[in-house]
Design a protein around this motif. Structure first.
Motif, PDB file in Angstrom:
ATOM      1  N   ASN A   1     -39.168  -6.657  -9.386  1.00 58.87           N
ATOM      2  CA  ASN A   1     -38.391  -7.770  -9.546  1.00 58.87           C
ATOM      3  C   ASN A   1     -36.922  -7.514  -9.802  1.00 58.87           C
ATOM      4  O   ASN A   1     -36.470  -8.303  -8.494  1.00 58.87           O
ATOM      5  N   GLU A   2     -36.791  -6.161 -10.950  1.00 60.33           N
ATOM      6  CA  GLU A   2     -35.566  -6.175 -10.987  1.00 60.33           C
ATOM      7  C   GLU A   2     -34.751  -5.161  -9.927  1.00 60.33           C
ATOM      8  O   GLU A   2     -33.538  -5.829  -9.765  1.00 60.33           O
ATOM      9  N   GLU A   3     -35.861  -4.793  -9.573  1.00 66.37           N
ATOM     10  CA  GLU A   3     -34.518  -3.865  -8.239  1.00 66.37           C
ATOM     11  C   GLU A   3     -34.206  -4.821  -6.897  1.00 66.37           C
ATOM     12  O   GLU A   3     -33.413  -4.728  -6.433  1.00 66.37           O
ATOM     13  N   ILE A   4     -35.444  -5.492  -6.897  1.00 67.76           N
ATOM     14  CA  ILE A   4     -35.006  -6.587  -5.404  1.00 67.76           C
ATOM     15  C   ILE A   4     -33.652  -7.638  -6.023  1.00 67.76           C
ATOM     16  O   ILE A   4     -33.052  -7.553  -4.430  1.00 67.76           O
ATOM     17  N   LEU A   5     -33.709  -8.358  -7.026  1.00 63.19           N
ATOM     18  CA  LEU A   5     -32.827  -8.738  -7.651  1.00 63.19           C
ATOM     19  C   LEU A   5     -31.335  -8.021  -8.060  1.00 63.19           C
ATOM     20  O   LEU A   5     -30.469  -8.629  -7.334  1.00 63.19           O
ATOM     21  N   GLN A   6     -31.493  -6.890  -8.369  1.00 57.60           N
ATOM     22  CA  GLN A   6     -30.057  -6.206  -8.219  1.00 57.60           C
ATOM     23  C   GLN A   6     -30.112  -5.565  -6.807  1.00 57.60           C
ATOM     24  O   GLN A   6     -28.598  -6.077  -6.508  1.00 57.60           O
ATOM     25  N   GLN A   7     -30.589  -5.249  -5.820  1.00 57.61           N
ATOM     26  CA  GLN A   7     -30.172  -5.175  -4.575  1.00 57.61           C
ATOM     27  C   GLN A   7     -29.741  -6.686  -3.398  1.00 57.61           C
ATOM     28  O   GLN A   7     -29.009  -6.273  -2.895  1.00 57.61           O
ATOM     29  N   LEU A   8     -29.867  -7.177  -3.822  1.00 54.20           N
ATOM     30  CA  LEU A   8     -29.785  -8.571  -2.971  1.00 54.20           C
ATOM     31  C   LEU A   8     -28.416  -9.570  -4.316  1.00 54.20           C
ATOM     32  O   LEU A   8     -27.367  -9.630  -3.520  1.00 54.20           O
ATOM     33  N   LYS A   9     -28.028  -9.102  -5.374  1.00 51.32           N
ATOM     34  CA  LYS A   9     -26.513  -9.469  -5.766  1.00 51.32           C
ATOM     35  C   LYS A   9     -26.103  -7.981  -5.056  1.00 51.32           C
ATOM     36  O   LYS A   9     -25.091  -8.397  -4.567  1.00 51.32           O
ATOM     37  N   SER A  10     -26.069  -7.013  -5.100  1.00 48.28           N
ATOM     38  CA  SER A  10     -25.294  -6.435  -4.234  1.00 48.28           C
ATOM     39  C   SER A  10     -24.927  -6.080  -3.413  1.00 48.28           C
ATOM     40  O   SER A  10     -23.671  -6.117  -2.471  1.00 48.28           O
ATOM     41  N   LEU A  11     -25.505  -6.728  -2.085  1.00 44.93           N
ATOM     42  CA  LEU A  11     -24.973  -7.212  -1.132  1.00 44.93           C
ATOM     43  C   LEU A  11     -25.235  -8.492  -0.572  1.00 44.93           C
ATOM     44  O   LEU A  11     -24.418  -9.106   0.102  1.00 44.93           O
ATOM     45  N   LYS A  12     -24.715  -8.983  -1.840  1.00 40.43           N
ATOM     46  CA  LYS A  12     -24.109 -10.140  -2.000  1.00 40.43           C
ATOM     47  C   LYS A  12     -24.365 -11.517  -1.131  1.00 40.43           C
ATOM     48  O   LYS A  12     -24.153 -11.915  -0.230  1.00 40.43           O
ATOM     49  N   TRP A  13     -25.710 -11.657  -1.229  1.00 39.91           N
ATOM     50  CA  TRP A  13     -26.657 -12.302  -0.597  1.00 39.91           C
ATOM     51  C   TRP A  13     -26.482 -13.975  -0.634  1.00 39.91           C
ATOM     52  O   TRP A  13     -26.887 -14.195   0.689  1.00 39.91           O
ATOM     53  N   ILE A  14     -26.183 -14.149  -2.016  1.00 34.71           N
ATOM     54  CA  ILE A  14     -25.638 -15.678  -2.322  1.00 34.71           C
ATOM     55  C   ILE A  14     -24.117 -15.864  -2.005  1.00 34.71           C
ATOM     56  O   ILE A  14     -22.859 -14.594  -3.013  1.00 34.71           O
ATOM     57  N   ASP A  15     -23.277 -16.420  -1.470  1.00 40.22           N
ATOM     58  CA  ASP A  15     -22.015 -16.123  -0.434  1.00 40.22           C
ATOM     59  C   ASP A  15     -21.446 -17.622  -0.579  1.00 40.22           C
ATOM     60  O   ASP A  15     -22.547 -18.919  -0.324  1.00 40.22           O
ATOM     61  N   ARG A  16     -20.516 -17.525   0.769  1.00 38.04           N
ATOM     62  CA  ARG A  16     -20.021 -19.113   0.609  1.00 38.04           C
ATOM     63  C   ARG A  16     -20.598 -20.280   1.259  1.00 38.04           C
ATOM     64  O   ARG A  16     -20.618 -20.747   1.334  1.00 38.04           O
ATOM     65  N   GLY A  17     -21.527 -19.621   2.275  1.00 35.13           N
ATOM     66  CA  GLY A  17     -22.265 -19.898   3.471  1.00 35.13           C
ATOM     67  C   GLY A  17     -23.609 -20.579   2.444  1.00 35.13           C
ATOM     68  O   GLY A  17     -24.015 -21.423   3.648  1.00 35.13           O
ATOM     69  N   THR A  18     -23.946 -20.127   1.617  1.00 36.09           N
ATOM     70  CA  THR A  18     -24.708 -20.496   1.284  1.00 36.09           C
ATOM     71  C   THR A  18     -24.630 -22.202   0.733  1.00 36.09           C
ATOM     72  O   THR A  18     -24.424 -22.321   0.079  1.00 36.09           O
TER      73      THR A  18
END
Length: 652
Positions: free
Chosen positions: A242-259
């Protein structure tokens, strides 16, 4: 639907009585012994229905459901976390995307995976290797733990599938950016709406799903309601993954201005109390920036009133639905007898139809609920690595609880039909009925003023006062002010000039004028009703006293006659038959002139004499000796004394 003819005939004959419609459309009038007898039977029957319906409605709730939700709230929401800058904040206080990622990577994973199960392993009974490799079955009693204890939360709760993240986005360039700021903002994202939702198949290694794909419902946050399912990323039972999944999403900027909203959801099952909890943690992102956090924890029972092993609730449920069937035939017979127009003129008929309709819907739900939950449990056991949503059944359970709440409320309200037993209660019901038209006219005027002040408060304080940020909240705030709950300092701080004027004018107009008008309407109507009701007479009290005397003092009269005969023989032997009729009249509140003083012959036919003292001695000595400390026996004797002041004795 087939209806037995003898049942319809029974109710049609019953409804031929001219007073039936009057009693259904108005309060019961206890103007004769026959009416009191019929009403008393109806009250006793309805009391059983009232108790049974209350038990059935409360069966959907349990005290542990509250503590289940509160425990999860304290675990995931209530405790503080440390930010990257060393500050201690709670989930409700986070305002940036960085704080949200910090919450997911640290506090959420700590709370989800932080509990160790060494104590369980030490206390676990010895099992064979074959037993340990069996899948976990949540319907069995005992430990029943498999080797993958990472599914457990707080030792007694198991995850029905791994948690998952969802985000709902809006389309890029869904709004217009002023040309002067194009070099700062190359794209624009408007507020969320169903038409502006981003529905591209993929977004940064996550897939888009619809509500039907995930079997979830639209979700409401603090800002607005969201009608999409969004992009989904499932987690696992392993913290490192789960830590790896969250780190990957964070590096991809999964949460941005369109969220516009990020949802963390999971489902827990508690084996001890046979309850589920549908947990959702929300972080909304308005177009103006920042975060608005909220959460939803909804507890749900595995069993219904039929599948639960509570025999008291099962018995009450059987009585409730049998009486619903009885009242259905009764209402159907009345409908056939009086016709459509006359039937719907009675307010009690409308209440009866609503109660019966809700009762039949609840009957169907209590059959479907355990079947649906068993399917969810079976699917979770067969595929424990898939998230199984219970949003649908939670939604229907919420409707069921609300429906039963309204049903029981109407059942209790119908008690007003019988409250004419007492003069004060009758005055109350008649007062409400007679002043209904005046109160309706007053309500129209009141709400015009009330809504005008709500709109004025929204426009003046909406941007600075939290209690006036929307029209609905402004209405609630004014209701609180009407009850004395307000913060004048915030109103004055929001607008130094119009704030005090707004507050003082509202208090003056609503408190001192409208409130006194309301009280004047009630007071005038009550005064008129009180004079009318005082002129009437209710047979309920005398009939009830007669009934108690018949049940509990059946032996009083025969024993009393024996005592009086013995007393008469003593008077005959002594020749003393002189009776002071003035004393007799004084006790019986009758004028002494109504009687003739003088000697009465022992053979004079009838001898009327006052036996108050004799009956009292009998009740105290004989009756109390039989029943000892029986309160009902003493009350019955008192009623007998009040109603039997004189007795007729024949010559023997």
């Amino acid at each position: 639907m087939f209806i037995p003819r003898f049942l319809l005939g029974k109710y049609k004959n019953k409804l031929k009585h001219p007073n039936v419609l009057r009693r259904k459309s108005d309060a019961i009038k206890y103007d004769s012994d026959e009416a009191v007898k019929e009403a008393l039977c109806e009250i006793l029957t309805y009391s059983v229905f009232l108790i049974a319906s209350t038990i059935v409605a409360n069966a959907s709730h349990h005290l542990y459901m509250f503590y289940f939700n509160q425990t999860l709230k304290k675990l995931f929401i209530g405790r503080e976390m440390e930010t990257k800058f060393g500050m201690e904040v709670r989930f409700e206080e986070i305002v940036t995307t960085l704080d949200l990622w910090n919450f997911l990577e640290t506090k959420f994973l700590d709370d989800l995976h932080g509990e160790t199960f060494t104590a369980y392993r030490n206390n676990e009974p010895t099992r064979t290797r074959k037993e340990k490799t069996k899948s976990f079955n949540i319907t069995e009693e005992g430990y029943g733990l498999n080797d993958d204890q990472r599914r457990l939360v707080l030792r007694d709760n198991i995850l029905l599938g791994p948690p998952r993240l969802r985000q709902i986005r809006v389309k890029e360039n869904s709004c217009h950016v002023n040309e002067a700021f194009l070099r700062y903002f190359n794209s624009c994202y408007r507020e969320y709406s169903y038409n502006s939702e981003d529905r591209r198949p993929f977004f940064k290694n996550t897939s888009f799903y619809t509500l039907s794909d995930l079997k979830v419902n639209p979700i409401r946050g603090k800002i607005r309601k969201y009608y999409g399912a969004g992009y989904v990323r499932s987690l696992t039972y392993d913290r490192a993954i789960n830590e790896e999944i969250l780190q990957q999403l964070k590096s991809l900027k999964w949460i941005d201005r369109g969220t516009r909203v990020v949802i963390v959801e999971f489902v827990l099952y508690n084996a001890n109390s046979q309850m589920f909890s549908n947990a959702k943690i929300l972080a909304e992102m308005p177009p103006v920036g920042g975060l608005v956090t909220s959460y939803q924890f909804q507890a749900l029972k595995l069993h219904s009133i039929w599948s639960d092993f509570d025999y008291g609730v099962s018995a009450a449920s059987g009585i409730f639905y049998l009486m619903v069937l009885h009242y259905t035939f009764e209402e159907l017979g009345e409908f056939i007898s009086v016709g459509l127009a006359n039937y719907f003129k009675s307010m009690w008929n409308l209440i009866d139809i609503t109660v019966l309709l809700f009762s039949y819907i609840s009957f169907a739900y209590n059959i479907i609920h355990p079947i649906y939950m068993k399917k969810i449990v079976q699917k979770s056991n067969n595929d424990p690595n898939t998230f199984w949503s219970i949003d649908k059944i939670c939604f229907w359970n919420l409707l069921y609880v609300d429906m039963m709440a309204v049903c029981v409320f109407l059942v209790w309200i119908k008690i007003f039909k019988y409250i004419s037993i007492n003069k004060t209660m009758l005055q109350f019901s008649i007062t409400l009925k007679k002043c209904a038209k005046d109160l309706f006219g007053f309500a129209v005027m009141f709400f015009i003023v009330f809504l005008a002040y709500a709109q004025l408060g929204l426009l003046i304080f909406g941007t600075s006062h939290p209690d006036f940020r929307s029209f609905g909240i402004s209405v609630v705030t004014l209701m609180r002010m009407f009850l004395g709950d307000f913060e004048y300092e915030l109103i004055e701080k929001s607008n130094h000039i119009l704030g005090p004027i707004y507050f003082l004018s509202y208090v003056l107009f609503v408190f001192f004028i409208l409130l006194n008008m309301f009280l004047a309407i009630i007071n005038d109507t009550y005064g008129a009703v009180k004079s009318e009701v005082n002129s009437g007479h209710s047979h309920f009290g005398p009939y009830l006293a007669k009934l108690f005397r018949y049940i509990f003092c059946s032996g009083c009269k025969s024993h009393e006659t024996t005592v009086l005969k013995s007393r008469k023989r003593q008077m005959q032997s002594s020749g003393d038959f002189q009776i002071n009729w003035n004393d007799f009249a004084e006790v019986n509140s009758i004028s002494g002139d109504s009687f003739t003083n003088g000697n009465i012959s022992p053979t004079g036919g009838r001898l009327r004499m006052h036996v108050h003292e004799l009956i009292r001695d009998f009740c105290v000595k004989e009756f109390y000796g039989i029943f000892r400390s029986s309160l009902i026996a003493n009350i019955s004797c008192i009623m007998f004394l009040k109603t039997q002041r004189t007795i007729t004795i024949y010559e023997v």
